[in-house]
Design a protein around this motif. Structure first.
Motif, PDB file in Angstrom:
ATOM      1  N   LYS A 175       0.840  -1.209   0.000  1.00 32.43           N
ATOM      2  CA  LYS A 175       0.000   0.000   0.000  1.00 32.43           C
ATOM      3  C   LYS A 175       0.870   1.252   0.000  1.00 32.43           C
ATOM      4  O   LYS A 175       0.674   2.151  -0.801  1.00 32.43           O
ATOM      5  N   THR A 176       1.775   1.320   0.971  1.00 21.23           N
ATOM      6  CA  THR A 176       2.606   2.526   1.074  1.00 21.23           C
ATOM      7  C   THR A 176       4.035   2.196   1.488  1.00 21.23           C
ATOM      8  O   THR A 176       4.302   1.175   2.116  1.00 21.23           O
ATOM      9  N   THR A 189       1.772  -3.237   3.839  1.00 25.02           N
ATOM     10  CA  THR A 189       0.839  -3.950   2.957  1.00 25.02           C
ATOM     11  C   THR A 189      -0.527  -3.987   3.625  1.00 25.02           C
ATOM     12  O   THR A 189      -0.694  -3.462   4.720  1.00 25.02           O
ATOM     13  N   SER A 190      -1.490  -4.623   2.963  1.00 19.71           N
ATOM     14  CA  SER A 190      -2.840  -4.690   3.531  1.00 19.71           C
ATOM     15  C   SER A 190      -2.818  -5.342   4.910  1.00 19.71           C
ATOM     16  O   SER A 190      -3.587  -4.966   5.792  1.00 19.71           O
TER      17      SER A 190
END
Lengths: 378, 107
Positions: A175-176, A189-190
């Motif tokens: 994700k970032t 991550t998720s």
């Protein structure tokens, strides 16, 4: 499991797998995060298998030449898995005077970079490949080019890196990226947070969204490219082939099947049947590639196509990859925007990026591929 | 599947079996033993296995052996076959000659 490693690699394609292999070979701990369920699910397993120097931009030619001289010849042995590498030349074919002018231009630029490539006439082309149509009037010929099996090579790097302790996680969407005290440290991550001293982002076009989370934007777009494969045929030739007008490219594999790639020419503006990570074939392209092939190889008209597929190419604004450190984000290493040239240079890229991360410098000059080369026009 | 999968999970060692020579993929002549070994080499999805071994990539494109390959892989991984996603089927539906595939009106 331990979520910390010396290096976290975002992207389980051939660049991620090769870099993981060379890093673990030198004793570094590595975690590789792959968004799809399959290792090597992007361009790594969807390309035509070319291992070429001819037709390369002078900025990336040193990497291509280095890999073909030093890594490819012994790669199958090193990875203990047959990568089906053939160094038996590349023919780029022409049928008209205009084609020959295009080929002459490519040849002149490659010769200026010190590459052994030359123009040859119809008679010599036929001696190298007797199956070609009589309409071929000449070609450019680079005897040290070749091809390999991209699926097996990618998975061979994965297999060996995994044996050396690289930790691969599939189905893990990044994700970032997060900085800690000014240095890139975390990959979120998720479901998990990973930590590393260095983060390599090698996620094809998806690198763009990931890099955006630390304010980096690489000028690139994605374009669909399609391939087809025939049933196994008796052995005909071992060269890699292309044409002046890029009607198709391809080779015959060890298995006997022919793998050819190409495009319809409408990709940029046509609707795209694919979804994220699952590019879809269009209904018109395979037929178009077949017509291109039959114009050069009339004997192949009865060969049966058993499968077609498509993949995305991450095309850089200036036609060469973005590789190396990024000054704005200490701890970040990028390797993306390969523009369809990633497979052939992947072993060299993996080896050199491992060197960059461990030693702080590379033996092949990759300075012209840095991110800071992009400037506004005025 | 689409679950996070840790490829370092211990699935135990490869243990040779009496029927490892049995051909499972008839088109490409891939044996049960080769499929089992590939799982221990890290090929944990049908897609990876196809790309690694060519099982299911021949003339029938896996229409004959897909279920058997899936069962062999699932047993080796210690999961239910239902947890393994089938590999993607792609055009053409049947092997098609280039001269037919390339033929369009007026060409």
């Amino acid at each position: 499991m331990n979520n910390k490693a010396d290096v976290v690699i975002v992207g389980g394609g051939i660049i991620g797998c090769a870099t993981a292999y060379y890093l673990t070979k030198r004793g570094k701990s590595v975690i590789v995060l792959e968004v799809s369920d399959n290792i090597g699910n992007g361009g790594s397993s969807r390309n035509g298998g070319g291992v070429r120097q001819s037709g390369r931009d002078p900025r990336e030619l040193p990497l291509a030449m280095y890999g073909i001289k030093n890594l490819w010849p012994t790669l199958s042995e090193e990875l203990e898995s047959d990568c089906e590498y053939h160094k038996e030349g590349n023919l780029r074919l022409g049928k008209t005077e205009k084609h020959m002018q295009i080929l002459q231009g490519l040849t002149d630029r490659a010769v200026a970079c010190g590459l052994d490539v030359k123009m040859i006439k119809a008679k010599e082309v036929k001696e190298i490949n007797p199956y070609l149509s009589d309409e071929v009037i000449g070609a450019s010929w680079c005897p040290t080019d070749g091809h390999a099996n991209p699926m097996k090579t990618t998975l061979a790097f994965y297999r060996k890196a995994r044996m050396q302790g690289a930790h691969f996680i599939t189905g893990e969407k990044v994700k970032t990226l997060k900085k800690v005290k000014g240095r890139l440290k975390k990959v979120v991550t998720s479901a998990n947070v990973y930590e590393a001293d260095y983060v390599l982002v090698a996620a094809g076009y998806d690198s763009r969204d990931i890099l955006a989370t630390v304010g980096i934007d690489i000028p690139m777009h994605k374009e669909l490219m399609e391939c087809l494969v025939t049933e196994a045929e008796p052995h005909m030739f071992n060269q890699m082939l292309g044409t002046a007008e890029a009607d198709f490219y391809g080779h015959q594999s060890n298995h006997g099947s022919f793998v050819f790639g190409g495009s319809s020419g409408l990709e940029l503006d046509n609707s795209d049947a694919g979804t994220t990570n699952a590019p879809g074939s269009s209904s018109i392209t395979a037929s178009c590639i077949c017509r291109g092939i039959m114009k050069y190889f009339p004997d192949l008209q009865d060969a049966k196509i058993v499968r077609t597929w498509a993949g995305y190419i991450d095309i850089c604004k200036d036609g060469v990859p973005v590789l190396g450190f990024v000054d704005e984000v200490p701890g970040l290493v990028v390797a993306c925007a390969f523009t369809g040239h990633g497979f052939g240079i992947a072993p060299a890229v993996g080896e050199q990026l491992a060197m960059l991360i461990i030693d702080g410098k590379t033996t092949v000059d990759i300075s012209k591929l840095r991110y800071d080369r992009f400037k506004a026009k005025i | 599947m689409n679950a996070v999968s840790d490829r370092s999970k211990d699935i135990g060692p490869f243990i040779p079996a009496a029927d490892d020579d049995m051909i499972i993929c008839r088109c490409e002549e891939i044996t049960k033993g080769e499929i089992r070994k590939a799982v221990h080499d890290g090929m944990w999805t049908l897609t990876e296995l196809r790309r690694y071994l060519r099982a299911g990539m021949g003339l029938c494109q896996g229409q004959t052996c897909l279920k058997m390959v899936k069962e062999i892989m699932a047993r080796e991984l210690g999961v239910s076959p239902n947890e393994l996603e089938s590999a993607t089927s792609r055009a053409p539906m049947r092997p098609t000659e280039m001269k037919i595939m390339g033929k369009e009106e007026g060409r």
